[in-house]
Design a protein around this motif. Structure first.
Motif, PDB file in Angstrom:
ATOM      1  N   SER A 189       0.841  -1.196   0.000  1.00 36.46           N
ATOM      2  CA  SER A 189       0.000   0.000   0.000  1.00 36.46           C
ATOM      3  C   SER A 189       0.875   1.244   0.000  1.00 36.46           C
ATOM      4  O   SER A 189       1.940   1.279   0.611  1.00 36.46           O
ATOM      5  N   ASP A 190       0.390   2.258  -0.705  1.00 38.11           N
ATOM      6  CA  ASP A 190       1.077   3.546  -0.702  1.00 38.11           C
ATOM      7  C   ASP A 190       0.685   4.387   0.510  1.00 38.11           C
ATOM      8  O   ASP A 190       1.304   5.422   0.780  1.00 38.11           O
ATOM      9  N   LEU A 216       7.291  -4.237   8.206  1.00 34.69           N
ATOM     10  CA  LEU A 216       6.312  -3.196   7.917  1.00 34.69           C
ATOM     11  C   LEU A 216       6.998  -1.898   7.505  1.00 34.69           C
ATOM     12  O   LEU A 216       8.173  -1.683   7.777  1.00 34.69           O
ATOM     13  N   ASP A 217       6.228  -1.049   6.865  1.00 34.06           N
ATOM     14  CA  ASP A 217       6.738   0.282   6.542  1.00 34.06           C
ATOM     15  C   ASP A 217       6.767   1.134   7.807  1.00 34.06           C
ATOM     16  O   ASP A 217       6.022   0.896   8.759  1.00 34.06           O
ATOM     17  N   ASP A 220       3.420   2.450   8.916  1.00 32.25           N
ATOM     18  CA  ASP A 220       2.398   1.518   9.371  1.00 32.25           C
ATOM     19  C   ASP A 220       2.263   1.573  10.896  1.00 32.25           C
ATOM     20  O   ASP A 220       3.247   1.755  11.624  1.00 32.25           O
ATOM     21  N   PHE A 221       1.048   1.406  11.372  1.00 32.13           N
ATOM     22  CA  PHE A 221       0.744   1.499  12.807  1.00 32.13           C
ATOM     23  C   PHE A 221       0.556   0.084  13.338  1.00 32.13           C
ATOM     24  O   PHE A 221      -0.356  -0.644  12.921  1.00 32.13           O
ATOM     25  N   LEU A 222       1.406  -0.337  14.286  1.00 37.43           N
ATOM     26  CA  LEU A 222       1.405  -1.708  14.792  1.00 37.43           C
ATOM     27  C   LEU A 222       0.817  -1.771  16.192  1.00 37.43           C
ATOM     28  O   LEU A 222       1.243  -1.052  17.097  1.00 37.43           O
ATOM     29  N   SER A 240       9.668  -1.904  23.384  1.00 41.24           N
ATOM     30  CA  SER A 240      11.055  -2.090  22.941  1.00 41.24           C
ATOM     31  C   SER A 240      11.138  -2.712  21.561  1.00 41.24           C
ATOM     32  O   SER A 240      12.197  -2.665  20.919  1.00 41.24           O
ATOM     33  N   LEU A 241      10.032  -3.296  21.092  1.00 42.91           N
ATOM     34  CA  LEU A 241      10.013  -3.959  19.782  1.00 42.91           C
ATOM     35  C   LEU A 241       9.409  -3.080  18.692  1.00 42.91           C
ATOM     36  O   LEU A 241       9.224  -3.535  17.569  1.00 42.91           O
ATOM     37  N   GLY A 242       9.114  -1.820  19.034  1.00 43.52           N
ATOM     38  CA  GLY A 242       8.622  -0.898  18.022  1.00 43.52           C
ATOM     39  C   GLY A 242       7.119  -0.854  17.874  1.00 43.52           C
ATOM     40  O   GLY A 242       6.606  -0.304  16.893  1.00 43.52           O
TER      41      GLY A 242
END
Length: 428
Positions: A189-190, A216-217, A220-222, A240-242
């Motif tokens: 996805s853009d 992920l980019d 992107d929201f994780l 700690s893992l983003g």
């Protein structure tokens, strides 16, 4: 009263109910019993219930039986907490506000994130709210990807929450043989994507969140959802893992299983998103005399009643249940919580050995924390153990018709006798 409201009799109050649905015959109620007889009757009824103390329980799937902390249960019974109203007036609610602030501190420390709210209803609604927050902070995002590894009931809540979102693509990412989420199924996805996984997931498997974040980019929201937050004591923290937001069901932290509730939702995120965080936030400050004080902050009371314009329509918190979790965490401390987590993990591996030796198969080969899925070698395994006083997990057919698997779990509240009994019954 009837004269005041202008009706002839009480029956006129029920005219909105179709007559065919109204009970015509009088209800045959017994006479007023003697108090002692009533107590005896209620005790006999209560004794019909079977609890985790009456049977051996290997049940998880969102509700876990850990040993209760007496101080936490006592705190829950205190009227000043049990009946407390939302603490809008800090001058008369310092005790409640201080407890909320301590709860937030614990959640932020356990998740490794900057800020936590005062709690939400449960882990499922917390996850749905975290996804909605992701859509607010990533305004161009039109894709939400949820892992098939999330508990089926949790996924159902998320779908219901997002049903009214227009032009939103909701996709479900499948699992690989290890039970981890297959990110190859995530479409390119853009624009930003919102991605939600379990950590561990709903089937007990520990997702490789670091690898997911790398794949992920940056835009992107994780989001991660944790069924039993004791896992945070053994695993790397989500922050700690983003991870951008981490949620969990807080029930395992001292809240009795009861009949599956109530629970509470733990919710933490990064400081950059605090203005978009749902629910209430308690802050620490000083009063005019320089004394430490606690207040609700960063949102007005009116913000929560703005319907579709509100940050969230969850405008309260699980105050009493969060208090139980807070006292439990304070009494046990980090070392005590970690010991509970280790005991649960050890017991889960002991459970695995017993079931595998009895000829049953683990469905996924990924590393797990304290629960996993087995495919029984015989269809009557669950029912036969129920008759023997052992509840071996939750049949997945309850959520997924045709799925004969069992989601089994272990906590620290299991001793040698429980495993010996299970071994004996599995050998029959």
């Amino acid at each position: 009263m009837l004269d005041t409201i202008g009706v002839e009799d009480v029956d006129a109050l029920f005219t909105s109910i179709p007559e065919s649905l109204r009970r015509q015959a009088a209800i045959d109620l017994p006479g007023i019993p003697d108090e002692a007889d009533l107590v005896a009757y209620m005790r006999e009824r209560a004794e019909r219930n079977r609890t985790v103390l009456d049977a051996i329980s290997f049940v998880g799937g969102g509700a876990y039986a850990y040993p209760p902390v007496a101080a936490a249960l006592y705190a829950m019974s205190r009227g000043e907490f049990l009946t407390a109203y939302t603490p809008y007036q800090p001058e008369i609610a310092q005790g409640t506000l201080m407890a909320i602030f301590e709860f937030q501190t614990w959640v932020a420390e356990l998740t490794g994130l900057d800020v936590a709210n005062s709690s939400m209803y449960d882990g499922a609604t917390a996850l749905a709210e975290a996804i909605l927050m992701g859509l607010r902070v990533r305004r161009k995002a039109r894709t939400v990807a949820i892992s098939a590894g999330l508990h089926p009931a949790v996924r159902a809540v998320v779908r219901r929450y997002l049903a009214g979102q227009q032009d939103l693509q909701l996709i479900e990412l499948p699992l690989d043989a290890s039970g981890r989420t297959d990110l190859d199924a995530l479409p390119a996805s853009d624009t930003p994507r919102i991605v939600a996984l379990g950590y561990p997931n709903g089937y007990g498997v520990i997702e490789d969140i670091s690898a997911v974040r790398t794949a992920l980019d940056e835009q992107d929201f994780l989001v991660t959802h944790t069924p039993d937050p004791h896992a945070w004591l053994l695993l790397a923290s989500p922050g700690s893992l983003g991870v951008d937001a981490a949620v969990a069901d807080g029930q395992p932290f001292g809240v009795p299983v009861s009949f599956g509730g109530p629970s509470l939702g733990m919710f933490a995120t990064r400081q950059a998103y605090v203005r978009q965080m749902p629910g209430r936030l308690c802050g620490r400050t000083t009063d005019a005399q320089g004394r430490t004080g606690y207040v609700l902050t960063l949102s007005t009371r009116e913000q929560h009643i703005r319907r579709e314009k509100a940050t969230s329509n969850i405008c309260t918190n699980q105050g009493v249940i969060a208090l139980v979790a807070t006292v439990t965490m304070n009494v046990l401390g980090p070392a005590g919580l970690r010991e509970r987590a280790l005991a649960a993990a050890r017991n889960a591996r002991r459970l695995e050995r017993i079931l595998v030796d009895a000829g049953h198969t683990r469905r996924f080969d990924g590393t797990f924390f304290n629960e996993f899925v087995i495919d029984p070698s015989r269809p009557d395994l669950w029912s036969s153990l129920i008759n023997a006083g052992i509840q071996l997990g939750v049949p997945l057919s309850k959520y997924l018709p045709g799925d004969d698997g069992l989601l089994v779990a272990a906590t620290s509240w299991l001793d040698d006798s429980a495993f010996d009994r299970l071994s004996q019954e599995c050998a029959r």
